[in-house]
Scaffold this motif. Structure first.
Motif: not given
Ligand SMILES: Cc1cc2nc3c(=O)[nH]c(=O)nc-3n(C[C@H](O)[C@H](O)[C@H](O)COP(=O)(O)OP(=O)(O)OC[C@H]3O[C@@H](n4cnc5c(N)ncnc54)[C@H](O)[C@@H]3O)c2cc1C
Ligand code: FES
Length: 283
Positions: A54-57, A71-73, A75-79, A120, A244-246
């Motif tokens: 998972r990408p986090i800044s 700093l992260y929120k 969102n789903g399984k990874g976070t 973040a 913030e692309e997947r």
């Molecule tokens: C370059 C970059 C930097 C980032 N920095 C941060 C950060 O500093 N803090 C932070 O909280 N998040 C950040 N994100 C977003 C973060 O990567 C996603 O929230 C995370 O990958 C979700 O993973 P998950 O397993 O929790 O959720 P998943 O189970 O993969 O998905 C749950 C939900 O998150 C959404 N999601 C998944 N991946 C992304 C993504 N890459 N961008 C936006 N929404 C996503 C899905 O559409 C879905 O609604 C960043 C993304 C990128 C590309």
């Protein structure tokens, strides 16, 4: 800096607002060298589940010690898994990845606009900008509601003026961060005009005359970045947006994160995540 894959020790992993976590990592040989806008690609669990990182800044960078804050929120399984990792355990990380923000010479007014977790990386950027003397930094934080507003104190401590906007109006102005940006551009126009209009009438002067002095940086969802691009276009303000692309591989191999630019498709993980918004094809 060359990217490295390494084990990072978790020093802090604490919930700072509902569903929002701050994590401090100790990564040997790393922190002082990362740039604002770069990111880490993190194996969220202790094993290979989930398989994709998972990408986090990079949220804050320490110069002296090898400490980097995230700093992260959740969102789903990874976070979710990340949030359960405890102090003293190790995360597998690759980084720093991506290009990071640029600070062109000659700019003296910086406007940073964040949508949601877009805040973040902008804290690391504001930290960097604050090291330049006599610079004005304005930060617009846009969030869904009061509970999702984070980092106000951090930006204020840096010396930035912070404007909070929430969609439900529970904190700050009600509405979207982009509407506030439009207003600020208008105010900036008038203030600059009255200061620097010279022989011309105030109404003849636009922010375009001062565009090279303005550094605009945006981070948030694609829709917000598209709106920012539209707002700034007539003023010719050069705007850097972090996307913030997947992501799949995170290192440029799979093209899973490609976005359309004037130069063709480019990878958010490799050529980005920061792009000049004028270069993006928004259709
Ligand atoms: C370059 C970059 C930097 C980032 N920095 C941060 C950060 O500093 N803090 C932070 O909280 N998040 C950040 N994100 C977003 C973060 O990567 C996603 O929230 C995370 O990958 C979700 O993973 P998950 O397993 O929790 O959720 P998943 O189970 O993969 O998905 C749950 C939900 O998150 C959404 N999601 C998944 N991946 C992304 C993504 N890459 N961008 C936006 N929404 C996503 C899905 O559409 C879905 O609604 C960043 C993304 C990128 C590309
Ligand atoms: S995520 Fe594989 S090329 Fe960007």
């Amino acid at each position: 800096m060359q990217k490295l894959q390494t084990k990072a020790e978790i020093l802090i992993n604490k919930e700072i607002a509902p569903g929002h976590f701050k994590m401090a990592l100790c990564i040997e040989g790393f922190a002082g060298k990362a740039r604002p806008g770069q990111f880490l690609h993190i194996r969220a669990g202790a094993g290979y589940e989930p398989l994709l990182r998972r990408p986090i800044s990079v949220h804050r960078i320490s110069d002296r010690q090898d400490i980097v804050e995230l700093l992260y929120k959740v969102n789903g399984k990874g976070t979710q898994l990340m949030s359960r990792r405890s102090k003293g355990t190790f995360l597998d990380v690759i980084g720093p990845l991506g290009n990071g923000f640029k600070v062109p010479k000659g700019q003296s007014n910086f406007v940073l606009i964040a949508g949601g977790m877009g805040v973040a990386p902008l804290v690391a950027l504001a930290d960097r900008l604050a090291t330049y003397r006599k610079k004005a930094i304005t930060v617009i934080i846009g969030a869904k509601d009061a509970a999702s507003v984070v980092c106000v104190k951090e930006f204020q401590e840096i010396g930035a003026k912070v404007i909070v906007v929430t969609e439900d109006g529970s904190r700050g102005d009600r509405g979207l961060a982009t509407a506030m940006l439009e207003k600020i551009i208008g105010d900036f126009d008038i203030r600059k005009a009255s200061l620097r209009a010279g022989p011309r009438s105030v109404s003849d002067v636009t922010i375009g005359d001062y565009a090279p002095e303005v550094g605009l940086y945006a981070c948030g969802p694609m829709g917000m970045l598209a709106s920012v691009a539209k707002i700034v276009k007539p003023y010719k303000i050069k705007t850097q947006g972090s996307f913030e692309e997947r992501m799949g591989c995170g290192v440029g191999a799979c093209f899973g994160c490609a976005i359309k630019t004037q130069r063709g498709y480019e990878r958010v993980c490799k050529e980005g995540p920061v792009f000049d918004l004028a270069d993006i094809v928004w259709d």
